[in-house]
Design a protein around this motif. Structure first.
Motif, PDB file in Angstrom:
ATOM      1  N   THR A  94       0.870  -1.184   0.000  1.00  0.00           N
ATOM      2  CA  THR A  94       0.000   0.000   0.000  1.00  0.00           C
ATOM      3  C   THR A  94       0.900   1.224   0.000  1.00  0.00           C
ATOM      4  OG1 THR A  94      -0.138   0.156   2.426  1.00  0.00           O
ATOM      5  CG2 THR A  94      -1.791  -1.196   1.308  1.00  0.00           C
TER       6      THR A  94
ATOM      7  N   LEU B  95      -7.799   1.363  -2.467  1.00  0.00           N
ATOM      8  CA  LEU B  95      -6.534   1.827  -1.918  1.00  0.00           C
ATOM      9  C   LEU B  95      -5.370   1.224  -2.720  1.00  0.00           C
ATOM     10  CD1 LEU B  95      -6.913   1.631   1.973  1.00  0.00           C
ATOM     11  CD2 LEU B  95      -6.525   3.674   0.595  1.00  0.00           C
TER      12      LEU B  95
ATOM     13  N   LEU C 257      -3.496  -0.835   6.751  1.00  0.00           N
ATOM     14  CA  LEU C 257      -4.156  -0.445   5.496  1.00  0.00           C
ATOM     15  C   LEU C 257      -4.480  -1.658   4.638  1.00  0.00           C
ATOM     16  CD1 LEU C 257      -2.242   2.797   4.455  1.00  0.00           C
ATOM     17  CD2 LEU C 257      -4.415   2.564   5.653  1.00  0.00           C
ATOM     18  N   GLY C 258      -3.669  -2.697   4.734  1.00  0.00           N
ATOM     19  CA  GLY C 258      -3.990  -3.924   4.011  1.00  0.00           C
ATOM     20  C   GLY C 258      -5.284  -4.535   4.499  1.00  0.00           C
TER      21      GLY C 258
ATOM     22  N   ARG D  42      -8.155  -2.468   3.222  1.00  0.00           N
ATOM     23  CA  ARG D  42      -8.395  -2.734   1.801  1.00  0.00           C
ATOM     24  C   ARG D  42      -9.159  -4.037   1.621  1.00  0.00           C
ATOM     25  NH1 ARG D  42      -3.311  -2.231  -2.040  1.00  0.00           N
ATOM     26  NH2 ARG D  42      -2.618  -4.046  -0.827  1.00  0.00           N
TER      27      ARG D  42
END
Length: 311
Positions: free
Chosen positions: A254, A310, A299-300, A303
């Motif tokens: 990301t 993203l 953030l993974g 997503r």
């Protein structure tokens, strides 16, 4: 304007506001985090997008740092030339290391990069009369200027770090959105199939190693100029582990993961160390929880759970 670009612009705007509004201590920390995030961005391109698990990226950071620091102190380079030498030195060393390490794969690649990093660290120590070894050296404030722009001043330090971060971030976004970025992901997911489609794994991986090294070298040179210190500890193996942890924490693969990971780990370490001498235990426990409940990073995980746009 698509959502991904808008989010990245908002992040840069928030960081810019932080430079002007935060107290000096936190504004300086923010500048440090942004420079380290550039280092992590380069690592993320190699590891997060291409699947190259390197344990030698500290030598590229140190290459940029020493190229800038020694160039200024021994050769009389200007700050601008010293900063330019960072990404060049980092990329050159990364290409040389990649030409050797990429003849292997998987765990063997990791071990070779580890050995090369240790060799680089020992080289710094061997030339202690020049590099000052573990003691390192300080860059005089008078050297840390680009024209009338004093990089040692608090506001100027933050603005330069922001400019470097923004350039690295949007270049990273452009790379992963372009055809080259899709090739990197294809190499990570299925190298054999990518090869059948006509892509040369060695060439592609060597290219991303060079780009990753340039990011690391730029961060190393900027760190030397902005904070005035150059030392062998930045080339030690332990420093190679940090970008891996930052990327895993924020989200491998990301574009904003490196910033989030570097910022969270920086303040987690800072806060924990103010309460206990066993702050590394606290950091380790936090990483263990992350691996158990969000193995793809923060953030993974987001997503996976809905924000599929993203990058």
């Amino acid at each position: 304007m698509n959502r991904a670009l808008a989010v990245h612009l908002i992040v840069v705007a928030v960081l810019a506001a932080g430079i002007f509004l935060l107290p000096v201590y936190h504004a300086t920390n923010l500048a440090r985090i942004m420079v380290l995030a550039v280092f992590a961005m380069g690592y993320n391109l190699a590891f997060g997008y291409t699947g190259l698990l390197s344990l030698g990226h500290a030598m590229f950071f140190a290459a940029g740092m020493y190229a800038a620091g020694l160039g200024m102190t021994l050769q009389g380079w200007s700050a601008g030339l010293a900063l330019l030498s960072g990404p060049i030195a980092g990329a050159a060393l990364a290409l040389a290391a990649g030409a050797l390490a990429l003849r292997t794969a998987g765990v063997s690649f990791m071990i070779v990069t580890l050995m090369l990093a240790q060799a680089g660290y020992l080289t710094i120590l061997y030339y202690t009369p020049i590099t000052r070894g573990e003691e390192g050296f300080v860059l005089a404030q008078s050297l840390r200027r680009i024209g009338e722009f004093d990089l040692s001043a608090d506001l100027n330090r933050g603005l330069f770090a922001l400019g470097l971060f923004a350039a690295g971030l949007f270049l990273s976004l452009a790379l992963v959105k372009a055809r080259f970025g899709r090739i990197l992901v294809a190499m990570r997911e299925n190298e054999e199939r990518s090869q059948m489609l006509g892509y040369n794994p060695f060439t592609v991986k060597l290219a991303v190693m060079g780009i990753s090294g340039a990011y690391a070298g730029a961060a190393g040179a900027a760190y030397a100029l902005l904070f005035g210190s150059v030392g062998a500890s930045f080339g030690a193996i332990a420093f190679s582990i940090l970008p891996l942890l930052w990327v895993l924490l924020g989200g491998a693969g990301t574009t904003l993961g490196p910033l989030l990971g570097a910022g969270l780990m920086f303040y987690l370490t800072d806060i924990a160390s103010s309460y206990t001498s066993a702050h590394q235990f606290v950091v380790g426990a936090a990483l263990l929880v992350l691996v158990l409940f969000a193995p793809r990073g923060i953030l993974g995980a987001l997503r996976e759970r809905g924000l599929k746009w993203l990058p």
